[in-house]
Design an enzyme around this catalytic site. Structure first.
Site, PDB file in Angstrom:
ATOM      1  N   TYR A 183      -6.462   2.694 -10.616  1.00  6.49           N
ATOM      2  CA  TYR A 183      -5.625   3.647 -11.348  1.00  6.49           C
ATOM      3  C   TYR A 183      -4.161   3.469 -10.915  1.00  6.49           C
ATOM      4  O   TYR A 183      -3.868   2.923  -9.853  1.00  6.49           O
ATOM      5  CB  TYR A 183      -6.132   5.064 -11.037  1.00  6.49           C
ATOM      6  CG  TYR A 183      -5.320   6.171 -11.665  1.00  6.49           C
ATOM      7  CD1 TYR A 183      -5.248   6.296 -13.054  1.00  6.49           C
ATOM      8  CD2 TYR A 183      -4.639   7.091 -10.879  1.00  6.49           C
ATOM      9  CE1 TYR A 183      -4.505   7.309 -13.623  1.00  6.49           C
ATOM     10  CE2 TYR A 183      -3.896   8.104 -11.444  1.00  6.49           C
ATOM     11  CZ  TYR A 183      -3.827   8.208 -12.825  1.00  6.49           C
ATOM     12  OH  TYR A 183      -3.084   9.200 -13.376  1.00  6.49           O
ATOM     13  N   THR A 185      -1.853   5.079  -9.518  1.00  3.49           N
ATOM     14  CA  THR A 185      -1.320   5.499  -8.221  1.00  3.49           C
ATOM     15  C   THR A 185      -2.036   4.837  -7.037  1.00  3.49           C
ATOM     16  O   THR A 185      -1.659   5.077  -5.893  1.00  3.49           O
ATOM     17  CB  THR A 185      -1.489   7.024  -8.035  1.00  3.49           C
ATOM     18  OG1 THR A 185      -2.884   7.320  -8.127  1.00  3.49           O
ATOM     19  CG2 THR A 185      -0.720   7.811  -9.077  1.00  3.49           C
ATOM     20  N   LYS A 186      -3.051   4.039  -7.286  1.00  2.00           N
ATOM     21  CA  LYS A 186      -3.872   3.530  -6.183  1.00  2.00           C
ATOM     22  C   LYS A 186      -3.226   2.310  -5.518  1.00  2.00           C
ATOM     23  O   LYS A 186      -2.244   1.763  -6.022  1.00  2.00           O
ATOM     24  CB  LYS A 186      -5.285   3.222  -6.698  1.00  2.00           C
ATOM     25  CG  LYS A 186      -5.995   4.453  -7.260  1.00  2.00           C
ATOM     26  CD  LYS A 186      -6.437   5.445  -6.190  1.00  2.00           C
ATOM     27  CE  LYS A 186      -6.694   6.854  -6.658  1.00  2.00           C
ATOM     28  NZ  LYS A 186      -7.794   7.082  -7.577  1.00  2.00           N
ATOM     29  N   ASN A 187      -3.805   1.883  -4.393  1.00  2.00           N
ATOM     30  CA  ASN A 187      -3.149   0.850  -3.576  1.00  2.00           C
ATOM     31  C   ASN A 187      -3.028  -0.491  -4.286  1.00  2.00           C
ATOM     32  O   ASN A 187      -2.089  -1.248  -4.030  1.00  2.00           O
ATOM     33  CB  ASN A 187      -3.882   0.681  -2.244  1.00  2.00           C
ATOM     34  CG  ASN A 187      -3.734   1.910  -1.358  1.00  2.00           C
ATOM     35  OD1 ASN A 187      -2.989   2.826  -1.688  1.00  2.00           O
ATOM     36  ND2 ASN A 187      -4.428   1.919  -0.242  1.00  2.00           N
ATOM     37  N   VAL A 188      -4.005  -0.819  -5.122  1.00  3.80           N
ATOM     38  CA  VAL A 188      -3.907  -1.959  -6.038  1.00  3.80           C
ATOM     39  C   VAL A 188      -4.093  -1.361  -7.427  1.00  3.80           C
ATOM     40  O   VAL A 188      -5.061  -0.640  -7.657  1.00  3.80           O
ATOM     41  CB  VAL A 188      -4.999  -3.014  -5.753  1.00  3.80           C
ATOM     42  CG1 VAL A 188      -5.139  -3.997  -6.907  1.00  3.80           C
ATOM     43  CG2 VAL A 188      -4.696  -3.757  -4.444  1.00  3.80           C
TER      44      VAL A 188
END
Ligand SMILES: *Cc1c(COP(=O)(O)O)cnc(C)c1O
Length: 384
Positions: A183, A185-188
């Site tokens: 998603y 906002t996620k780290n990847v």
């Protein structure tokens, strides 16, 4: 203070020229849907985690749903999870016709408390669904031991935990299944997207089939230059496949996963130093012999200590043009679960308190040093 500065968007992904060029190449190739770039992203992701069996899908929610279907439980079987998570963890259990059961978190680590898990086990319990909250690994030794003793499956929600390690092992390799989110906002990030790791090859084959309408293996190749291939629908599946356009972003995001992790670690330590003297509870320090993914930097605002309520703090930060998040109001705060399962926030007091006090500050690798200094000054202004 507002006006001149652009609003600092919480969780803004860092998008660079490499992924922009890869998306453009996909657009020009004429192959937008599931294809060779998804296959490459799967190979790259499997190599990063050191696993063999992965399937890219269009969200972590889909990954969780399909994992629970592939696990082969019966309707009404119970899955124990944490009340301090995004609603998707719980909704996926419900979509798979299973019954979610809550076990409260440890007040320090904010992760599911193994003793509470054990106390929630019934004859219908089939699985534990731990969430490595904020990127901090759960107590997997204890959870694994409980799972073995009660013959339960483990399905890890690794939405925060791509880079997480625990006692030398990768998060996502403890479970029979583990689910990742890409998603925005996620780290990847791929905008929207997800990945499943399964321990058994036949489980990943079933998940790939279920993710594409229940069509028989490699149905996505039916329009390739290998010649038209007939497919068979062997189950009533879902439309959960990842597009090459998404994988085109993910390939380059994953290339920089360690670089981004280092940058978030730097920001994390700057925040720790800058807030050490404030009347806030800072994130629990990473446990020895583990690797924290630094997905969320959460502070607890206790009105009695801080002199300001959590919600007033959120509003004041927004007025300073700093985007903030809440991860999460505990699941039993939401009316749907109260009505469907009779849950009350007070029944899970640690998750309730954390949910009512927590604020996530920006931690994107996109933040400049100047942005970080601005966030720090804003927090000090609001709390001071
Ligand atoms: C983001 C998130 C999800 C859902 O991920 P999607 O890819 O948006 O479906 C599930 N669990 C947790 C803990 C999350 O943070």
């Amino acid at each position: 203070m507002s006006g001149e500065r652009p609003f600092l968007i919480f969780g803004a992904p860092q998008i660079e020229d490499a992924e922009i060029a890869e998306v453009v190449a996909s657009m020009k190739s004429g192959w937008l849907g599931t294809g060779p770039k998804v296959a490459r992203f799967e190979r790259d992701f499997a190599a990063y985690k050191g696993v063999e069996h992965v399937a890219a899908v269009n969200s972590c929610t889909a990954a969780l749903h399909l994992s629970m279907l592939a696990a082969g439980f019966s309707p009404g079987d119970e899955v124990i999870t944490t009340p301090l998570t995004f609603c998707a963890s719980v909704n996926a259990i419900i979509h798979a016709d299973l019954r979610p059961v809550m076990a409260d978190v440890d007040p320090e680590t904010m992760n599911i408390d193994p003793a509470r898990v054990e106390a929630a086990i019934t004859p219908r319990t089939r699985a534990i669904l731990p969430v490595h909250f904020a990127g901090r690994p759960c107590d997997m030794d204890a959870l694994r031991e409980i799972a073995e003793r009660h013959d339960l499956r483990i399905i890890e929600d690794c939405a925060h935990a791509i880079e997480t390690q625990y006692h030398g092992e990768q998060a996502g390799t403890f479970g029979d299944f583990s689910c990742f989110s890409f998603y925005a906002t996620k780290n990847v990030s791929t905008g929207e997207g997800g990945m499943v790791i399964a321990r058994r090859e036949e489980d990943i084959a079933r998940i790939k089939m279920l993710a594409l309408h229940g069509m028989s293996r490699d149905a996505w190749k039916r329009f390739s230059d290998e010649g038209y291939k007939h497919y068979q629908v062997v189950e009533c599946g879902f439309k959960y496949n990842m597009m090459d356009l998404q994988a085109a972003i993910g390939i380059h995001q994953l290339d920089r996963v360690e670089q981004s992790w280092l940058r978030r670690g730097e920001i994390w330590r700057r925040y720790n130093d800058a807030f050490a003297d404030l009347p806030l509870t800072l994130p629990p320090p990473p446990e020895a012999n583990t690797r924290h993914a630094y997905h969320l930097y959460t502070v607890l605002v206790d009105e009695d200590r801080a002199g300001i309520s959590r919600d007033a703090f959120l509003n004041a930060m927004t007025a300073h043009r700093v985007g903030v998040g809440v991860h999460y109001m505990s699941v039993p705060e939401h009316p749907y679960y109260q009505q469907a399962y009779g849950w009350q926030p007070e029944d899970y007091p640690h998750a309730m308190r954390i949910g009512r006090q927590t604020v996530s500050l920006p931690l994107s690798p996109k933040l400049s040093d100047d942005d970080v200094a601005f966030v720090i000054a804003s927090v000090r202004d609001v709390i001071g």
